[in-house]
Scaffold this active site. Structure first.
Site, PDB file in Angstrom:
ATOM      1  N   LYS A 199     -10.133   2.157  -1.724  1.00 28.61           N
ATOM      2  CA  LYS A 199     -10.211   1.676  -0.346  1.00 28.61           C
ATOM      3  C   LYS A 199     -11.516   2.146   0.294  1.00 28.61           C
ATOM      4  O   LYS A 199     -11.836   3.338   0.294  1.00 28.61           O
ATOM      5  CB  LYS A 199      -9.009   2.184   0.445  1.00 28.61           C
ATOM      6  CG  LYS A 199      -8.848   1.576   1.824  1.00 28.61           C
ATOM      7  CD  LYS A 199      -7.528   2.037   2.457  1.00 28.61           C
ATOM      8  CE  LYS A 199      -7.278   1.404   3.802  1.00 28.61           C
ATOM      9  NZ  LYS A 199      -5.983   1.854   4.389  1.00 28.61           N
ATOM     10  N   GLU A 213       0.828  -1.204   0.000  1.00 25.99           N
ATOM     11  CA  GLU A 213       0.000   0.000   0.000  1.00 25.99           C
ATOM     12  C   GLU A 213       0.867   1.260   0.000  1.00 25.99           C
ATOM     13  O   GLU A 213       1.983   1.267   0.525  1.00 25.99           O
ATOM     14  CB  GLU A 213      -0.894  -0.001   1.243  1.00 25.99           C
ATOM     15  CG  GLU A 213      -1.835   1.191   1.347  1.00 25.99           C
ATOM     16  CD  GLU A 213      -2.628   1.213   2.636  1.00 25.99           C
ATOM     17  OE1 GLU A 213      -3.673   1.882   2.664  1.00 25.99           O
ATOM     18  OE2 GLU A 213      -2.199   0.572   3.620  1.00 25.99           O
ATOM     19  N   CYS A 244      -5.079  -3.095   3.419  1.00 22.39           N
ATOM     20  CA  CYS A 244      -4.652  -2.866   4.795  1.00 22.39           C
ATOM     21  C   CYS A 244      -5.819  -2.954   5.793  1.00 22.39           C
ATOM     22  O   CYS A 244      -6.248  -4.039   6.150  1.00 22.39           O
ATOM     23  CB  CYS A 244      -3.932  -1.519   4.895  1.00 22.39           C
ATOM     24  SG  CYS A 244      -2.861  -1.366   6.354  1.00 22.39           S
TER      25      CYS A 244
END
Length: 208
Positions: A90, A16, A123
């Site tokens: 995300k 990321e 993440c």
């Protein structure tokens, strides 16, 4: 480093915020310099389009902070062997990302790219059980997780959640973290260096 990855690997994944080190090119390293890495978006895309075409491999090119209209998104790109790409914004941002004026995406897609169906959990998304559940129910065989954490505890939090999501959903879960000394300002390139590569050869049953 990518030249050390076997060419028979089906997938290559980067961590990321792969491009966050570019914020150092703007002098002052603060939230304003982080969002300015959007200025490198075209170069980032063209670099990985070129690499994926040249190597004939599928590349999950970490994530990149990018401006869309008046919002910033943390976006993961998946580049196919022919240089085409799809993206995942995300959906659950970490509190620190709010300081960068980052907005959340709305979609969770499963992609038929390469020999299996895959999903992306960036993440913190790995810590939300429903995300991996939705991806697995929709057919994902592998969930790829590029991550960026500021501390060693953060790394283990994501890693243990990755283990849990794999067991809960009976899927492969590939966690690709950053490497380097944890701690310090997230914009500093000498604290955490996002250069770790994970390679996956699905047909040969090799997972690294």
């Amino acid at each position: 480093m990518i030249n050390q990855v076997p060419e028979n690997s089906d997938y290559i994944i980067f961590p990321e915020l792969l491009t966050i080190g570019l914020s150092a090119t703007f002098g002052i390293q603060d939230a304003s310099s982080v969002i300015r890495i959007d200025e490198y978006t075209n170069q980032y895309r063209e670099l990985f389009r070129s690499i994926s075409r040249k190597r004939k491999q599928i590349i999950i090119a970490g994530t990149h902070l990018e401006r869309r209209d008046n919002e910033y998104f943390n976006i993961a790109y998946i580049f196919d062997r022919n240089g085409s790409y799809v993206e995942h914004k995300k959906t659950h941002i970490f509190p620190a990302e709010a300081n960068w004026r980052t907005s959340e995406g709305d979609d969770l897609e499963v992609y038929s790219i390469g020999p299996v169906k895959l999903g992306i959990a960036i993440c913190y998304e790995a810590e939300i059980p429903e995300i991996s559940r939705i991806l697995s129910v929709n057919g994902a065989d592998i969930i790829f997780c590029p991550s960026y954490t500021f501390t060693e505890a953060g790394f283990w939090r994501v890693r243990h959640c990755a283990h849990a999501r794999a067991i809960e959903n009976l899927v492969y879960f590939v966690h690709c973290p950053t490497v380097g000394e944890p701690g310090g300002h997230p914009c500093r390139t000498d604290t955490v260096v996002p250069v770790y590569l994970a390679l996956v050869t699905v047909l040969g049953q090799q997972m690294v």
